[in-house]
Design a protein around this motif. Structure first.
Motif, PDB file in Angstrom:
ATOM      1  N   HIS A 123      34.842  65.590  28.720  1.00  0.00           N
ATOM      2  CA  HIS A 123      36.033  65.937  29.490  1.00  0.00           C
ATOM      3  C   HIS A 123      37.286  65.616  28.683  1.00  0.00           C
ATOM      4  O   HIS A 123      37.446  64.482  28.202  1.00  0.00           O
ATOM      5  CB  HIS A 123      36.079  65.161  30.808  1.00  0.00           C
ATOM      6  CG  HIS A 123      35.251  65.753  31.894  1.00  0.00           C
ATOM      7  ND1 HIS A 123      35.788  66.341  33.011  1.00  0.00           N
ATOM      8  CD2 HIS A 123      33.904  65.865  32.022  1.00  0.00           C
ATOM      9  CE1 HIS A 123      34.814  66.777  33.806  1.00  0.00           C
ATOM     10  NE2 HIS A 123      33.658  66.496  33.223  1.00  0.00           N
ATOM     11  N   GLN A 124      38.148  66.613  28.530  1.00  0.00           N
ATOM     12  CA  GLN A 124      39.486  66.384  27.991  1.00  0.00           C
ATOM     13  C   GLN A 124      40.409  66.322  29.198  1.00  0.00           C
ATOM     14  O   GLN A 124      40.737  67.346  29.802  1.00  0.00           O
ATOM     15  CB  GLN A 124      39.878  67.514  27.036  1.00  0.00           C
ATOM     16  CG  GLN A 124      39.021  67.534  25.780  1.00  0.00           C
ATOM     17  CD  GLN A 124      39.393  68.644  24.827  1.00  0.00           C
ATOM     18  OE1 GLN A 124      40.023  69.632  25.206  1.00  0.00           O
ATOM     19  NE2 GLN A 124      39.006  68.491  23.569  1.00  0.00           N
ATOM     20  N   THR A 125      40.788  65.117  29.562  1.00  0.00           N
ATOM     21  CA  THR A 125      41.439  64.913  30.850  1.00  0.00           C
ATOM     22  C   THR A 125      42.869  64.443  30.701  1.00  0.00           C
ATOM     23  O   THR A 125      43.281  63.937  29.632  1.00  0.00           O
ATOM     24  CB  THR A 125      40.641  63.899  31.695  1.00  0.00           C
ATOM     25  OG1 THR A 125      41.123  63.898  33.028  1.00  0.00           O
ATOM     26  CG2 THR A 125      40.747  62.489  31.105  1.00  0.00           C
ATOM     27  N   ARG A 126      43.618  64.616  31.772  1.00  0.00           N
ATOM     28  CA  ARG A 126      45.015  64.178  31.832  1.00  0.00           C
ATOM     29  C   ARG A 126      45.112  63.147  32.951  1.00  0.00           C
ATOM     30  O   ARG A 126      44.904  63.452  34.125  1.00  0.00           O
ATOM     31  CB  ARG A 126      45.929  65.379  32.078  1.00  0.00           C
ATOM     32  CG  ARG A 126      45.735  66.478  31.044  1.00  0.00           C
ATOM     33  CD  ARG A 126      46.597  67.685  31.373  1.00  0.00           C
ATOM     34  NE  ARG A 126      47.997  67.431  31.081  1.00  0.00           N
ATOM     35  CZ  ARG A 126      49.001  68.194  31.525  1.00  0.00           C
ATOM     36  NH1 ARG A 126      48.745  69.215  32.318  1.00  0.00           N
ATOM     37  NH2 ARG A 126      50.249  67.903  31.200  1.00  0.00           N
ATOM     38  N   LEU A 127      45.419  61.932  32.567  1.00  0.00           N
ATOM     39  CA  LEU A 127      45.395  60.791  33.484  1.00  0.00           C
ATOM     40  C   LEU A 127      46.807  60.372  33.838  1.00  0.00           C
ATOM     41  O   LEU A 127      47.657  60.194  32.965  1.00  0.00           O
ATOM     42  CB  LEU A 127      44.645  59.625  32.824  1.00  0.00           C
ATOM     43  CG  LEU A 127      44.543  58.320  33.600  1.00  0.00           C
ATOM     44  CD1 LEU A 127      43.629  58.485  34.811  1.00  0.00           C
ATOM     45  CD2 LEU A 127      44.014  57.209  32.687  1.00  0.00           C
ATOM     46  N   THR A 128      47.050  60.198  35.141  1.00  0.00           N
ATOM     47  CA  THR A 128      48.341  59.701  35.612  1.00  0.00           C
ATOM     48  C   THR A 128      48.267  58.197  35.856  1.00  0.00           C
ATOM     49  O   THR A 128      47.354  57.712  36.536  1.00  0.00           O
ATOM     50  CB  THR A 128      48.746  60.394  36.926  1.00  0.00           C
ATOM     51  OG1 THR A 128      48.893  61.787  36.687  1.00  0.00           O
ATOM     52  CG2 THR A 128      50.063  59.834  37.453  1.00  0.00           C
ATOM     53  N   ILE A 129      49.213  57.457  35.304  1.00  0.00           N
ATOM     54  CA  ILE A 129      49.314  56.018  35.552  1.00  0.00           C
ATOM     55  C   ILE A 129      50.571  55.782  36.385  1.00  0.00           C
ATOM     56  O   ILE A 129      51.684  56.057  35.930  1.00  0.00           O
ATOM     57  CB  ILE A 129      49.366  55.222  34.241  1.00  0.00           C
ATOM     58  CG1 ILE A 129      48.115  55.504  33.406  1.00  0.00           C
ATOM     59  CG2 ILE A 129      49.494  53.726  34.537  1.00  0.00           C
ATOM     60  CD1 ILE A 129      48.085  54.803  32.074  1.00  0.00           C
ATOM     61  N   PRO A 130      50.415  55.304  37.623  1.00  0.00           N
ATOM     62  CA  PRO A 130      51.570  55.186  38.515  1.00  0.00           C
ATOM     63  C   PRO A 130      52.528  54.072  38.101  1.00  0.00           C
ATOM     64  O   PRO A 130      52.157  53.130  37.394  1.00  0.00           O
ATOM     65  CB  PRO A 130      50.933  54.877  39.871  1.00  0.00           C
ATOM     66  CG  PRO A 130      49.644  54.211  39.530  1.00  0.00           C
ATOM     67  CD  PRO A 130      49.170  54.862  38.267  1.00  0.00           C
ATOM     68  N   ALA A 131      53.770  54.178  38.588  1.00  0.00           N
ATOM     69  CA  ALA A 131      54.788  53.170  38.273  1.00  0.00           C
ATOM     70  C   ALA A 131      54.357  51.785  38.736  1.00  0.00           C
ATOM     71  O   ALA A 131      54.634  50.770  38.073  1.00  0.00           O
ATOM     72  CB  ALA A 131      56.111  53.571  38.926  1.00  0.00           C
ATOM     73  N   HIS A 132      53.665  51.727  39.878  1.00  0.00           N
ATOM     74  CA  HIS A 132      53.243  50.431  40.403  1.00  0.00           C
ATOM     75  C   HIS A 132      52.330  49.697  39.437  1.00  0.00           C
ATOM     76  O   HIS A 132      52.347  48.464  39.361  1.00  0.00           O
ATOM     77  CB  HIS A 132      52.550  50.611  41.762  1.00  0.00           C
ATOM     78  CG  HIS A 132      52.124  49.320  42.391  1.00  0.00           C
ATOM     79  ND1 HIS A 132      50.835  48.844  42.347  1.00  0.00           N
ATOM     80  CD2 HIS A 132      52.852  48.377  43.059  1.00  0.00           C
ATOM     81  CE1 HIS A 132      50.775  47.681  42.971  1.00  0.00           C
ATOM     82  NE2 HIS A 132      51.979  47.377  43.410  1.00  0.00           N
TER      83      HIS A 132
END
Length: 552
Positions: free
Chosen positions: A496-505
């Motif tokens: 998987h070539q994935t796009r990960l979101t890391i939240p501000a929290h």
């Protein structure tokens, strides 16, 4: 609490490097591992792998079809022995070591003491089984200390229940063997209740018919009324057994089917043990999540099996029967006691990952084992052979071909034979499996895992599965001091070539800084360029049935 990684091995199988492997074969035909087979070299390898403890499974003397009468050990009737070697959980003498495991059976206790000493010299700690709920049908201790009354010796067998009895009885009725061994001439009169809470004289093949239930003062026939005052005789005898083995230098007990014994006993026994031996730790096999906190906070247990929860969920995810996102709810259910849970994918009761009954391939275990080892501060356990992809597909005898490695019969398991011989005997694919497991276990002992904070990233990545496939991917962060691990695992059979979101929290909670980083993937020792930004996108390539553990 000191456990961070347990290596479980069954000495009967682990040290057996030869034999004919005849189904249901004798010890002469199929051979048997010995305590002496667990050499300093083997223990150094286990230590270097990253383990803190070794669980020696099946050390105590148990019922068997092998004749040791020449050593003063009474023979067992074959009708009440499962398999040829017998179940390690049908204890025949709580105060003795199984003669199968000794090079010289007459010196079996001395050989055990030497094993404990070797294990400690290698920098490892020793876990042994404590089997409190049931004993072998023909239990008789010939090795108990002077002045110790044997279990059942003073029972009033005319009463189905008495708080002073060690066993439960079915008065005026003999044990009927028809449902598990038709035609057997085994005589037990009056019949004793069977270990899996069967309070009649007619157990069948699916029962624990080879065992009898111990009486801790609970009147099961009379409405489960508790008789705990005065302290039941069984409580005292079983606590004395725990103290006996503490005196032999062991470090922890794995307590079999702990929830089948009243938690009040554990409160009494663990306190008594820790008063004399404060370092002793207790691991409970418990399957009722509603009782988890009771067994920890009142029962005195340090760790509980994380079977009904994480194991069951990971198995379902590995088999594509559940979404990887389900993992989040499982750790949340035990959030307040997570450091007390023992995570695993294999043990002697469960099917091997590579078996046809589970995943069919050893590679499938990697993403789940990364979660087990790195998700939180809980210790992790690996079962000998797992690191070489043992399939458990032999039909050894009693249990047949069921995807498990037998605990009932003598057998030479190929993966265990290789582990005894050393790395030179591994195939190329086995070496790759071994090296990956070694990397993961080694990581589990680092401060960032045993002491660090964790942050589950899944809630910020639900949405378009083409961006982040939360059915097959699971992501979290570990942080301690200035160290950070970003972990993404992939349960899918494709990369998987994935796009990960890391939240501000996550940045605020973990005190992370935004920026571009050169991270090292601890699974491959390769450098990876990543960008971390509040609610920004971090692009990551995750291999099939594996993961990335990015340190920065």
């Amino acid at each position: 609490m000191s456990i961070h990684a347990i290596y479980q091995l069954l000495p009967r199988l682990f040290g057996n490097i030869g034999g004919k492997n005849t189904p249901s074969g004798s010890i002469e035909d199929n051979g048997c591992g010995k305590m002496d087979s667990i050499t300093p070299q083997v223990l150094r390898r286990i230590k270097s792998f990253g383990y803190s403890h070794v669980w020696y499974t099946g050390l105590l003397e148990h019922a068997t079809k092998t004749d040791y009468s020449r050593y003063g050990i009474a023979t067992d009737h074959p009708a009440v022995v499962k398999g040829t070697a017998g179940s390690p959980y049908a204890i025949k003498d709580y105060y003795d070591i199984d003669p199968d495991l000794a090079t010289d059976p007459a010196q079996r206790m001395a050989e055990f003491e030497n094993l404990v000493a070797r294990t400690h010299q290698a920098g490892l700690k020793v876990i042994i089984d404590f089997v409190p709920n049931h004993v072998a049908r023909q239990y008789h201790s010939d090795a108990h200390p002077a002045g110790v009354a044997d279990l059942g010796a003073d029972d009033d067998m005319t009463r189905a229940f008495s708080a002073d009895n060690n066993f439960y009885y079915i008065p005026n009725e003999r044990l009927h063997c028809d449902n598990f061994c038709p035609g057997a001439d085994y005589m037990e009169s009056p019949a004793k209740a069977t270990g899996n809470d069967r309070f009649d004289a007619w157990p069948d093949r699916n029962d624990w018919y080879e065992t009898i239930k111990l009486n801790y003062g609970v009147d099961y026939v009379g409405g489960r009324v508790h008789h705990f005052n005065p302290i039941p005789n069984t409580w005292k005898k079983m606590t004395d057994i725990l103290l006996f083995w503490c005196g032999k230098g062991i470090d922890a007990f794995r307590c079999d089917m702990a929830e089948m014994v009243p938690v009040d006993f554990w409160h009494y026994a663990t306190a008594a043990v820790k008063e004399q031996y404060p370092h002793i730790e207790f691991v409970a096999e418990v399957y009722d999540p509603n009782q988890y906190r009771n067994y920890i906070h009142y029962g005195g247990f340090d760790y509980l099996y994380n079977k009904v929860g994480l194991y069951d969920t990971l198995r379902a995810v590995m088999r594509h029967e559940a979404s990887a996102s389900a993992i989040t709810s499982e750790w949340q259910k035990v959030d307040d006691i997570r450091s007390h849970m023992l995570n695993f994918l294999e043990n002697h009761d469960e099917q091997r990952i590579a078996s046809d009954f589970f995943s069919g391939t050893a590679q499938a275990g990697f993403p789940a084992f990364i979660v087990c080892a790195l998700l939180d501060r809980a210790p992790v356990m690996l079962y000998a052979g797992q690191e070489l992809g043992e399939r458990g597909m032999d039909a050894e005898g009693f249990s047949g071909r069921d995807g498990r490695t037998t605990i009932f019969d003598y057998w030479c398991v190929d993966s265990l034979r290789k582990l005894c011989k050393g790395k030179k005997s591994f195939t190329k694919s086995e070496r790759a499996l071994y090296d990956t497991y070694e990397r993961i276990v080694s990581m589990s002992g680092r401060d960032i895992v045993t002491q660090g904070e964790n942050y589950d990233l899944m809630y910020a990545n639900y949405g378009d599965t083409c961006v982040f496939d939360y059915h097959h991917l699971f992501a979290f962060i570990r942080r301690h001091g200035s160290e950070t691990l970003l972990v993404v695992v992939n349960f899918d059979e494709k990369e998987h070539q994935t796009r990960l979101t890391i939240p501000a929290h996550a940045f605020d909670f973990l005190k992370m800084k935004e920026g571009k980083y050169t991270a090292k993937d601890l699974l491959t020792d390769t450098d990876v360029q990543i960008t971390l930004k509040r609610y920004g996108i971090t692009e990551i390539t995750v291999p099939a049935q594996s993961g990335v553990v990015l340190e920065f």
